[in-house]
Design a protein around this motif. Structure first.
Motif, PDB file in Angstrom:
ATOM      1  N   ALA A   1      -5.708  -1.136 -12.399  1.00  0.00           N
ATOM      2  CA  ALA A   1      -4.910  -0.261 -12.205  1.00  0.00           C
ATOM      3  C   ALA A   1      -4.365  -0.232 -11.108  1.00  0.00           C
ATOM      4  N   VAL A   2      -3.144   0.135 -10.621  1.00  0.00           N
ATOM      5  CA  VAL A   2      -2.841   0.266  -9.217  1.00  0.00           C
ATOM      6  C   VAL A   2      -1.878   1.600  -8.966  1.00  0.00           C
ATOM      7  N   ARG A   3      -1.878   2.270  -7.719  1.00  0.00           N
ATOM      8  CA  ARG A   3      -0.789   3.275  -7.434  1.00  0.00           C
ATOM      9  C   ARG A   3      -0.500   3.020  -6.057  1.00  0.00           C
ATOM     10  N   LEU A   4       0.768   3.229  -5.686  1.00  0.00           N
ATOM     11  CA  LEU A   4       1.231   3.011  -4.382  1.00  0.00           C
ATOM     12  C   LEU A   4       1.313   4.311  -3.580  1.00  0.00           C
ATOM     13  N   GLU A   5       0.756   4.328  -2.394  1.00  0.00           N
ATOM     14  CA  GLU A   5       0.882   5.890  -2.020  1.00  0.00           C
ATOM     15  C   GLU A   5       1.796   5.149  -0.694  1.00  0.00           C
ATOM     16  N   VAL A   6       2.907   5.705  -0.097  1.00  0.00           N
ATOM     17  CA  VAL A   6       3.892   5.123   0.936  1.00  0.00           C
ATOM     18  C   VAL A   6       4.139   6.401   1.858  1.00  0.00           C
ATOM     19  N   THR A   7       3.653   6.303   2.990  1.00  0.00           N
ATOM     20  CA  THR A   7       4.004   7.545   4.016  1.00  0.00           C
ATOM     21  C   THR A   7       4.734   6.929   5.385  1.00  0.00           C
TER      22      THR A   7
ATOM     23  N   GLY B   1       8.862   2.836  10.409  1.00  0.00           N
ATOM     24  CA  GLY B   1       8.561   1.873   9.114  1.00  0.00           C
ATOM     25  C   GLY B   1       7.567   2.804   8.193  1.00  0.00           C
ATOM     26  N   TRP B   2       6.844   2.061   7.349  1.00  0.00           N
ATOM     27  CA  TRP B   2       6.069   3.028   6.607  1.00  0.00           C
ATOM     28  C   TRP B   2       4.536   2.406   6.397  1.00  0.00           C
ATOM     29  N   ASN B   3       3.581   3.208   5.997  1.00  0.00           N
ATOM     30  CA  ASN B   3       2.419   2.727   5.846  1.00  0.00           C
ATOM     31  C   ASN B   3       2.161   2.888   4.374  1.00  0.00           C
ATOM     32  N   VAL B   4       1.758   1.831   3.923  1.00  0.00           N
ATOM     33  CA  VAL B   4       1.579   1.555   2.421  1.00  0.00           C
ATOM     34  C   VAL B   4      -0.007   1.436   2.035  1.00  0.00           C
ATOM     35  N   GLN B   5      -0.271   2.430   1.078  1.00  0.00           N
ATOM     36  CA  GLN B   5      -1.798   2.354   0.688  1.00  0.00           C
ATOM     37  C   GLN B   5      -1.808   1.785  -0.782  1.00  0.00           C
ATOM     38  N   VAL B   6      -2.437   0.749  -1.312  1.00  0.00           N
ATOM     39  CA  VAL B   6      -2.607   0.220  -2.747  1.00  0.00           C
ATOM     40  C   VAL B   6      -3.734   0.497  -3.046  1.00  0.00           C
ATOM     41  N   LYS B   7      -4.003   1.751  -3.956  1.00  0.00           N
ATOM     42  CA  LYS B   7      -5.236   2.219  -4.288  1.00  0.00           C
ATOM     43  C   LYS B   7      -5.267   1.469  -5.894  1.00  0.00           C
ATOM     44  N   THR B   8      -6.554   1.081  -6.097  1.00  0.00           N
ATOM     45  CA  THR B   8      -6.647   0.403  -7.265  1.00  0.00           C
ATOM     46  C   THR B   8      -7.946   0.968  -7.990  1.00  0.00           C
ATOM     47  N   GLU B   9      -7.964   0.624  -9.372  1.00  0.00           N
ATOM     48  CA  GLU B   9      -9.163   0.780 -10.136  1.00  0.00           C
ATOM     49  C   GLU B   9      -9.491  -0.593 -10.936  1.00  0.00           C
TER      50      GLU B   9
END
Length: 198
Positions: free
Chosen positions: A77-83, A89-97
């Motif tokens: 599973a994946v969920r993007l967190e973009v700040t 620009g943006w910092n992208v965190q790709v959270k996975t399970e």
């Protein structure tokens, strides 16, 4: 067989020293340290064995890579967190399970639950990700609203899929022209639109 067991026990000892693996690796020819297939035993209380490598199906990702179907209950599973970045620009965190980043295996045979990710802007791939953090420069996103998405891929670049759809998540971002002070503003509109999000 003894050489294989010695190598497995040495590897397990090295991993245990690094705090990454715990096992008994008991010696002897009775198979105490490894099973007959040569795999190290699972540590007590550890997660189940890795998911199978799935099955290629007759569908592709946005950039033409085949989809690799796995059962929904074992799929990553994946969920993007973009700040917005404090400068641009943006910092992208790709959270996975149920997923392991495997940068050293890119281009190799697919193994269950591991690989890398492809990052897209409006369906066009802009990067290959080998870990959970990535910076998207402001100049990579034109003015206006856009969709930033990530698809989890196997080491062979096939896209992990469940129910015939890629394992992905997407968020809306809005590119903005430079303001009067010369700095660039960027923001996240929010709203996840993914399949298989964490």
């Amino acid at each position: 067989m003894t050489q294989i067991r010695i190598r497995l026990c040495a590897s397990a000892a090295g991993l245990a020293a690094a705090g990454l693996f715990a096992t008994g690796c008991a010696g002897g020819d009775d198979g105490g340290g490894a099973d007959p297939a040569g795999a190290a035993p699972a540590a007590a209380g550890s997660a189940a064995a890795p998911a199978p490598a799935g099955k290629l199906i007759d569908a592709t990702s946005p950039d033409g890579h085949p989809l690799r179907e796995v059962p929904r209950e074992t799929a990553p599973a994946v969920r993007l967190e973009v700040t917005p970045d404090s400068e641009s620009g943006w910092n992208v965190q790709v959270k996975t399970e149920r997923y392991r980043w495997a940068p050293g295996k890119a281009g190799q045979q697919a193994a269950g639950g591991e690989g890398h990710a492809h990052l897209y802007l409006d369906g066009e791939r802009i990067a290959r990700l080998y870990g959970e953090w990535f910076h998207v420069p402001a100049d990579a996103v034109p003015d206006g609203p856009h969709e930033l998405s990530a698809i989890l891929t196997a080491s062979d670049h096939s896209a992990w899929a469940a129910d015939g759809r890629p394992i992905e998540d997407a968020v809306r971002v809005t590119g903005r022209a430079a303001d009067a002070g010369g700095g660039e503003h960027s923001g996240q509109d929010g709203g996840h639109a993914g399949h298989g999000g964490a």
